[in-house]
Design an enzyme around this catalytic site. Structure first.
Site, PDB file in Angstrom:
ATOM      1  N   LEU A  55       0.869  -1.177   0.000  1.00  0.00           N
ATOM      2  CA  LEU A  55       0.000   0.000   0.000  1.00  0.00           C
ATOM      3  C   LEU A  55       0.905   1.227   0.000  1.00  0.00           C
ATOM      4  O   LEU A  55       1.910   1.250   0.744  1.00  0.00           O
ATOM      5  CB  LEU A  55      -0.918   0.029   1.219  1.00  0.00           C
ATOM      6  CG  LEU A  55      -2.108  -0.942   1.241  1.00  0.00           C
ATOM      7  CD1 LEU A  55      -2.846  -0.838   2.573  1.00  0.00           C
ATOM      8  CD2 LEU A  55      -3.053  -0.659   0.102  1.00  0.00           C
ATOM      9  N   ASP A  56       0.572   2.202  -0.796  1.00  0.00           N
ATOM     10  CA  ASP A  56       1.431   3.392  -0.793  1.00  0.00           C
ATOM     11  C   ASP A  56       1.365   4.080   0.566  1.00  0.00           C
ATOM     12  O   ASP A  56       0.444   3.854   1.361  1.00  0.00           O
ATOM     13  CB  ASP A  56       1.043   4.357  -1.920  1.00  0.00           C
ATOM     14  CG  ASP A  56      -0.384   4.824  -1.820  1.00  0.00           C
ATOM     15  OD1 ASP A  56      -1.249   4.176  -2.436  1.00  0.00           O
ATOM     16  OD2 ASP A  56      -0.635   5.830  -1.111  1.00  0.00           O
ATOM     17  N   THR A  57       2.298   4.942   0.822  1.00  0.00           N
ATOM     18  CA  THR A  57       2.485   5.495   2.160  1.00  0.00           C
ATOM     19  C   THR A  57       1.240   6.210   2.677  1.00  0.00           C
ATOM     20  O   THR A  57       0.885   6.085   3.858  1.00  0.00           O
ATOM     21  CB  THR A  57       3.681   6.455   2.166  1.00  0.00           C
ATOM     22  OG1 THR A  57       4.834   5.774   1.667  1.00  0.00           O
ATOM     23  CG2 THR A  57       3.982   6.957   3.568  1.00  0.00           C
ATOM     24  N   THR A 101      -1.907   5.698   1.797  1.00  0.00           N
ATOM     25  CA  THR A 101      -3.116   4.881   1.774  1.00  0.00           C
ATOM     26  C   THR A 101      -3.225   4.066   3.050  1.00  0.00           C
ATOM     27  O   THR A 101      -2.242   3.472   3.513  1.00  0.00           O
ATOM     28  CB  THR A 101      -3.125   3.948   0.551  1.00  0.00           C
ATOM     29  OG1 THR A 101      -3.035   4.738  -0.633  1.00  0.00           O
ATOM     30  CG2 THR A 101      -4.396   3.130   0.503  1.00  0.00           C
TER      31      THR A 101
END
Length: 371
Positions: A235-237, A239
């Site tokens: 998961l991107d930072t 999100t």
């Protein structure tokens, strides 16, 4: 007058004491005669063995002992005991081995001669298949977290357990956790020491187990685990939401492989108004710089003025896929939360909380990727 009376009284007292002492002496003499008479009577009766007095007992035993023995104290070869005597008398007619090793060797030799011509004794079997290798099925199920062994035996009695595609009806069946496939109610059981967790990742946490720059990462939430865990996908930072952690390598690989198409569900906050055909555009496919991206499902969850909360479901796992699709459609994402990874949902799990997956959830994950 006083001095003479004192002398008389002392004399009388002395005389009485002398008489009393004489009486005691006489009585003592009577007792002596009685004892002597009893001993003489015992001597006349030849049936009773004469017990030696303590000072006449022998305390010297073993090789080299003399016939008379010492009258007091321990003998040079005494072996111990309350009064220096041996705890167990030696048996006559047998030679005493010099050392314990020699004694054990002789005993072993006698045992070999005794059982040389006899057949091997076959022990009774406690249940069918006891001679097979492996572990009992109820023990494997109990270790996997399906309750006590008695509860697992009830699962077998209810015909809810199958091994390698066959329903098990007998107790005590042995299985090999490394090779055999065990299922309960149609869901695969993780028979080995695997661990499965779901983390509600907060915003600002990097999706790595270690970060060289010192930022907060996933590894900070599992530092107290003995087994090394790794994350399933990323998961991107910025999100938030569900991210899985496990030590089951094959399961993690299949969950992220495009072949199996495991679906992920996201909630995105965007600013409208949005057209009615936005869902159709996302399902038909959005052209991105690395190819088309298509959503499996789209719906509007909530609307407050121009603020929209929309749900997007897709099976792709490319980097920033949801943000890029909505931004390409003209609606940049303000906040993004992943609410489900396959059958694992976020529910009421708080941000930053780690929870262990249940056996049913693990079985559903394995079923999703044909394990």
């Amino acid at each position: 007058m006083r001095s003479s009376s004192g002398r008389n009284s002392s004399g009388n007292n002395g005389g009485s004491r002398g008489g009393n002492s004489g009486g005691r002496g006489g009585s003592g003499g009577g007792r002596g005669n009685y004892r002597g008479a009893g001993n003489a009577r015992d001597d006349k009766q030849g049936g009773r063995p004469k017990r030696p007095r303590p000072e006449e007992r022998r305390y010297d035993v073993g090789p080299g002992a003399t016939q008379e023995g010492p009258k007091s104290g321990r003998g040079p070869t005494a072996r111990g005991g309350a009064k220096g005597g041996p705890k167990k008398p030696l048996q006559r007619g047998r030679s005493v081995p010099a050392t314990s090793r020699e004694y054990e060797a002789r005993a072993e030799e006698r045992n070999r001669e005794r059982y040389a011509g006899k057949k091997d004794v076959k022990l009774p079997k406690t249940f069918p298949g006891a001679e097979q290798e492996g572990e009992r099925l109820q023990k494997v199920l109990a270790r996997a977290g399906y309750g006590s062994r008695r509860s697992c035996e009830e699962l077998i009695e209810q015909a809810r357990v199958e091994v390698n595609g066959e329903i098990v009806l007998e107790q005590g069946k042995r299985v090999d956790p490394e090779k055999d496939e065990v299922k309960v109610d149609g869901l695969t059981v993780a028979t080995q020491s695997y661990q499965f967790f779901s983390l509600n990742k907060p915003a600002g946490v990097v999706s790595t187990m270690e970060d060289p720059e010192g930022r907060q990462c996933l590894g900070d939430y599992v530092t107290n685990r003995e087994t090394r865990l790794f994350h399933v996908g990323r998961l991107d930072t910025e999100t938030e939401g569900v991210i899985l952690l496990t030590n089951h390598g094959e399961l993690a690989h299949r969950l992220t492989h495009p072949k199996y198409g495991v679906k992920k569900t996201y909630l995105a906050h965007i600013v409208g108004p949005i057209p009615r055909d936005l869902g159709k555009r996302l399902k038909d496919g959005i052209q991105l710089e690395d190819g088309y991206a298509r959503a499996d499902h789209f719906r509007v969850v909530e609307q407050t003025g121009k603020n929209y909360l929309v749900e997007v479901t897709l099976h792709e796992g490319r980097k920033h896929i949801v943000r890029r699709m909505l931004a390409e459609a003209g609606f940049p994402v303000d906040k993004l939360v992943r609410t489900a990874f396959g059958p694992i949902t976020l529910g009421d799990q708080k941000s930053g909380w780690l929870r262990r997956l249940s056996n049913t959830e693990v079985g559903m994950l394995m079923k999703e990727v044909d394990l």
